[in-house]
Write a protein that holds these residues in place. Structure first.
Motif, mmCIF file in Angstrom:
data_model
loop_
_atom_site.group_PDB
_atom_site.id
_atom_site.type_symbol
_atom_site.label_atom_id
_atom_site.label_comp_id
_atom_site.label_asym_id
_atom_site.label_seq_id
_atom_site.Cartn_x
_atom_site.Cartn_y
_atom_site.Cartn_z
ATOM 1 N N VAL A 29 0.837 -1.197 0.000
ATOM 2 C CA VAL A 29 0.000 0.000 0.000
ATOM 3 C C VAL A 29 0.875 1.250 0.000
ATOM 4 C CG1 VAL A 29 -1.707 1.327 1.311
ATOM 5 C CG2 VAL A 29 -1.949 -1.151 1.117
ATOM 6 N N ARG A 30 1.969 1.204 0.743
ATOM 7 C CA ARG A 30 2.888 2.344 0.777
ATOM 8 C C ARG A 30 3.478 2.616 -0.611
ATOM 9 N NH1 ARG A 30 6.538 0.491 4.052
ATOM 10 N NH2 ARG A 30 5.463 1.158 5.946
ATOM 11 N N ARG A 31 3.872 1.556 -1.314
ATOM 12 C CA ARG A 31 4.428 1.741 -2.664
ATOM 13 C C ARG A 31 3.394 2.369 -3.599
ATOM 14 N NH1 ARG A 31 7.489 -2.898 -1.468
ATOM 15 N NH2 ARG A 31 5.765 -4.298 -1.982
ATOM 16 N N TYR A 32 2.166 1.887 -3.499
ATOM 17 C CA TYR A 32 1.101 2.440 -4.343
ATOM 18 C C TYR A 32 0.857 3.920 -4.031
ATOM 19 C CZ TYR A 32 -3.663 3.599 -5.723
ATOM 20 O OH TYR A 32 -4.766 4.237 -6.228
ATOM 21 N N LEU A 33 0.725 4.241 -2.753
ATOM 22 C CA LEU A 33 0.464 5.632 -2.366
ATOM 23 C C LEU A 33 1.627 6.545 -2.734
ATOM 24 C CD1 LEU A 33 -1.230 5.181 1.136
ATOM 25 C CD2 LEU A 33 -2.330 5.746 -1.037
ATOM 26 N N ASN A 34 2.845 6.035 -2.627
ATOM 27 C CA ASN A 34 4.019 6.837 -3.003
ATOM 28 C C ASN A 34 3.945 7.258 -4.465
ATOM 29 O OD1 ASN A 34 5.847 7.522 -0.959
ATOM 30 N ND2 ASN A 34 6.640 5.435 -0.842
ATOM 31 N N GLU A 35 3.610 6.292 -5.327
ATOM 32 C CA GLU A 35 3.543 6.607 -6.752
ATOM 33 C C GLU A 35 2.357 7.523 -7.050
ATOM 34 O OE1 GLU A 35 3.621 4.431 -11.133
ATOM 35 O OE2 GLU A 35 3.248 3.221 -9.338
ATOM 36 N N PHE A 36 1.218 7.247 -6.434
ATOM 37 C CA PHE A 36 0.002 8.003 -6.686
ATOM 38 C C PHE A 36 0.112 9.447 -6.187
ATOM 39 C CE2 PHE A 36 -4.481 8.771 -4.938
ATOM 40 C CZ PHE A 36 -4.930 9.345 -6.116
ATOM 41 N N ILE A 49 8.723 20.269 -2.836
ATOM 42 C CA ILE A 49 7.875 20.200 -1.645
ATOM 43 C C ILE A 49 7.090 18.894 -1.621
ATOM 44 C CG2 ILE A 49 5.916 21.271 -0.455
ATOM 45 C CD1 ILE A 49 6.765 23.939 -1.692
ATOM 46 N N ARG A 50 6.582 18.499 -2.787
ATOM 47 C CA ARG A 50 5.694 17.335 -2.887
ATOM 48 C C ARG A 50 6.375 16.047 -2.427
ATOM 49 N NH1 ARG A 50 4.849 17.844 -7.878
ATOM 50 N NH2 ARG A 50 6.011 16.098 -8.808
ATOM 51 N N TYR A 51 7.561 15.780 -2.918
ATOM 52 C CA TYR A 51 8.212 14.505 -2.597
ATOM 53 C C TYR A 51 8.580 14.379 -1.114
ATOM 54 C CZ TYR A 51 8.426 12.808 -7.392
ATOM 55 O OH TYR A 51 8.091 12.338 -8.638
ATOM 56 N N PRO A 52 9.251 15.362 -0.522
ATOM 57 C CA PRO A 52 9.552 15.223 0.917
ATOM 58 C C PRO A 52 8.299 15.161 1.784
ATOM 59 C CG PRO A 52 10.914 16.937 -0.075
ATOM 60 C CD PRO A 52 9.877 16.584 -1.090
ATOM 61 N N LEU A 53 7.283 15.949 1.437
ATOM 62 C CA LEU A 53 6.073 15.985 2.252
ATOM 63 C C LEU A 53 5.339 14.656 2.217
ATOM 64 C CD1 LEU A 53 3.930 17.467 3.935
ATOM 65 C CD2 LEU A 53 2.917 18.267 1.784
ATOM 66 N N PHE A 54 5.121 14.127 1.020
ATOM 67 C CA PHE A 54 4.311 12.917 0.913
ATOM 68 C C PHE A 54 5.110 11.649 1.166
ATOM 69 C CE2 PHE A 54 1.452 15.973 -0.858
ATOM 70 C CZ PHE A 54 0.195 15.474 -0.524
ATOM 71 N N GLN A 55 6.328 11.569 0.636
ATOM 72 C CA GLN A 55 7.134 10.369 0.886
ATOM 73 C C GLN A 55 7.643 10.307 2.318
ATOM 74 O OE1 GLN A 55 10.188 10.348 -2.182
ATOM 75 N NE2 GLN A 55 8.892 9.123 -3.528
ATOM 76 N N GLY A 56 7.899 11.488 2.894
ATOM 77 C CA GLY A 56 8.476 11.505 4.238
ATOM 78 C C GLY A 56 7.474 11.578 5.364
ATOM 79 N N LEU A 57 6.268 12.094 5.097
ATOM 80 C CA LEU A 57 5.308 12.294 6.179
ATOM 81 C C LEU A 57 3.935 11.692 5.887
ATOM 82 C CD1 LEU A 57 4.625 13.627 8.892
ATOM 83 C CD2 LEU A 57 4.016 15.712 7.619
ATOM 84 N N VAL A 58 3.298 12.133 4.812
ATOM 85 C CA VAL A 58 1.908 11.741 4.557
ATOM 86 C C VAL A 58 1.765 10.240 4.304
ATOM 87 C CG1 VAL A 58 -0.088 12.054 3.048
ATOM 88 C CG2 VAL A 58 1.322 14.031 3.681
ATOM 89 N N VAL A 59 2.552 9.701 3.386
ATOM 90 C CA VAL A 59 2.417 8.291 3.029
ATOM 91 C C VAL A 59 2.753 7.358 4.191
ATOM 92 C CG1 VAL A 59 3.321 6.444 1.565
ATOM 93 C CG2 VAL A 59 2.689 8.655 0.560
ATOM 94 N N PRO A 60 3.865 7.565 4.917
ATOM 95 C CA PRO A 60 4.136 6.678 6.057
ATOM 96 C C PRO A 60 3.018 6.672 7.106
ATOM 97 C CG PRO A 60 6.111 7.907 5.483
ATOM 98 C CD PRO A 60 4.990 8.494 4.670
ATOM 99 N N ALA A 63 -0.348 4.974 5.084
ATOM 100 C CA ALA A 63 -0.288 3.606 4.560
ATOM 101 C C ALA A 63 -0.871 2.554 5.517
ATOM 102 C CB ALA A 63 1.148 3.254 4.183
ATOM 103 N N PRO A 64 -0.523 2.547 6.798
ATOM 104 C CA PRO A 64 -1.106 1.522 7.681
ATOM 105 C C PRO A 64 -2.623 1.631 7.800
ATOM 106 C CG PRO A 64 0.827 2.527 8.695
ATOM 107 C CD PRO A 64 0.481 3.369 7.505
ATOM 108 N N LYS A 65 -3.148 2.863 7.820
ATOM 109 C CA LYS A 65 -4.598 3.059 7.904
ATOM 110 C C LYS A 65 -5.274 2.589 6.617
ATOM 111 C CE LYS A 65 -3.981 7.129 10.872
ATOM 112 N NZ LYS A 65 -4.175 8.600 10.991
ATOM 113 N N SER A 66 -4.680 2.944 5.493
ATOM 114 C CA SER A 66 -5.244 2.531 4.210
ATOM 115 C C SER A 66 -5.182 1.021 4.034
ATOM 116 C CB SER A 66 -4.503 3.219 3.048
ATOM 117 O OG SER A 66 -4.696 4.612 3.082
ATOM 118 N N ALA A 67 -4.121 0.397 4.543
ATOM 119 C CA ALA A 67 -3.991 -1.055 4.433
ATOM 120 C C ALA A 67 -5.151 -1.774 5.125
ATOM 121 C CB ALA A 67 -2.659 -1.506 5.019
#
Length: 347
Positions: A29-36, A49-60, A63-67
């Motif tokens: 799920v984390r891999r999917y959300l990272n790409e999306f 801004i997008r990559y550090p924010l989402f890869q470093g904070l939002v997606v981690p 991902a467990p909640k979405s899973a």
């Protein structure tokens, strides 16, 4: 068929849907959300801004909640969005016949658009018709697919003619299939009201696609014109009007609303009204039996089965509602297969 297409030429068809994790487990799920969520057309922030924010904070964090939610959605066949897409591909292939080569890909994760395009290239098709399976055009969905396809084929030494079906919000076959699904549910129960719930997008996405400043987020969406033909909101209203006409209901009997917003209204307005807020008001207005459509989606997925079918149902009942019913998605129903095949033939 254009005048340069030979009678014996094979025509490639690429059906594309959004994407799905390989499994409902957190790493996938984390891999999917990272790409999306790092797609610049989905989250239109500067990459720095997008990559550090989402890869470093939002997606981690997400991902467990979405899973957990994906585990509710998963079936013995896996992800509904995937297996319904593959079923549709096979049935459309059978309907179109040997002159066509039909492939299926996902914008994010597998099967990839690149793999699907390679299948068509290996089949030596003379031209390719791309049908993103998003009825209403949005830059974050259809636009992203178009960009990805062109980014891939730009590296091919020989690039065949490629055409896109950019939207089918008012396509007769699409509308007729939704109407048929709705009538089947209406025959089982009496409903006080109908809600058409579409995936939301930020208001700024609509404005960015309006170079003439025609958009007012109001009556400008009451009809489709050359000025707003690619306005997502206007297309949502057009789909709803046509389905309502097919069902024989008037404007006062249905509501158009938007779901799945990522940010709060105060910080970043999304298309309104919001479905989760509207439905809570229904019981106080005497609306206790609601039939819900999700016409922005053609296949079962998290946003339909879980969000509209379960979460909204729970909210509605907690507010005092009695009956909430989601109309099933089109998936690979025979009437929808016929509609897709007809769209391909026309293009």
């Amino acid at each position: 068929m254009n005048s340069t297409t030979s009678p014996n030429a094979r025509i490639g068809v690429l059906l594309v849907n959004l994407g799905t994790p390989d499994s409902p487990n957190t790493p996938d799920v984390r891999r999917y959300l990272n790409e999306f969520l790092t797609d610049g057309r989905v989250v239109d922030m500067p990459a720095a801004i997008r990559y550090p924010l989402f890869q470093g904070l939002v997606v981690p964090l997400r991902a467990p909640k979405s899973a957990k939610i994906y585990k509710e959605l998963w079936t013995e066949r896996g992800s509904p969005l995937l297996f319904h897409g593959l079923d549709l591909q096979k049935k459309v292939q059978a309907e179109l016949g040997e002159r066509y080569v039909v492939a299926f890909g996902m914008r994010y994760q597998k099967p990839s658009i690149e793999k699907a395009l390679e299948e068509l290239r290996a089949a030596e098709v003379e031209r390719i018709i791309v049908l993103p399976l998003f009825p209403q055009y949005a830059s974050a969905s259809t636009g992203s697919v178009q960009e990805k396809v062109m980014d891939i084929v730009k590296d091919w030494w020989v690039v065949p003619s490629i055409s896109f079906i950019s939207q089918f919000a008012t396509d007769p076959g699409f509308i007729a299939t939704i109407v048929a699904r709705g009538r089947a549910e209406m025959a089982k129960h009496d409903y006080d009201h109908i809600v058409f719930s579409y995936h939301g997008i930020p208001e700024r996405h609509v404005k960015k696609g309006d170079p003439t400043n025609y958009c007012r987020f109001g009556s400008c969406c009451d009809t489709l014109t050359p000025q707003n033909q690619y306005c997502y909101r206007a297309q949502c209203f057009a789909t709803s009007r046509l389905v309502a006409e097919g069902l024989g209901i008037g404007p006062e009997q249905y509501t158009v609303a938007f779901q799945s917003r990522l940010q709060s209204r105060l910080r970043d307005p999304w298309l309104q009204p919001y479905t989760d807020e509207v439905l809570k008001e229904y019981p106080a207005k005497g609306i206790h039996n609601v039939l819900a459509f999700s016409p922005a989606f053609v296949a079962d997925c998290l946003e339909t089965t879980i969000e509209v079918g379960e979460e909204f149902k729970e909210m509605f009942e907690e507010a005092g509602g009695k009956h909430w019913q989601l109309v099933p998605s089109l998936n690979s129903e025979p009437q929808w297969v016929d509609a897709v095949a007809e769209m391909i033939r026309r293009n």
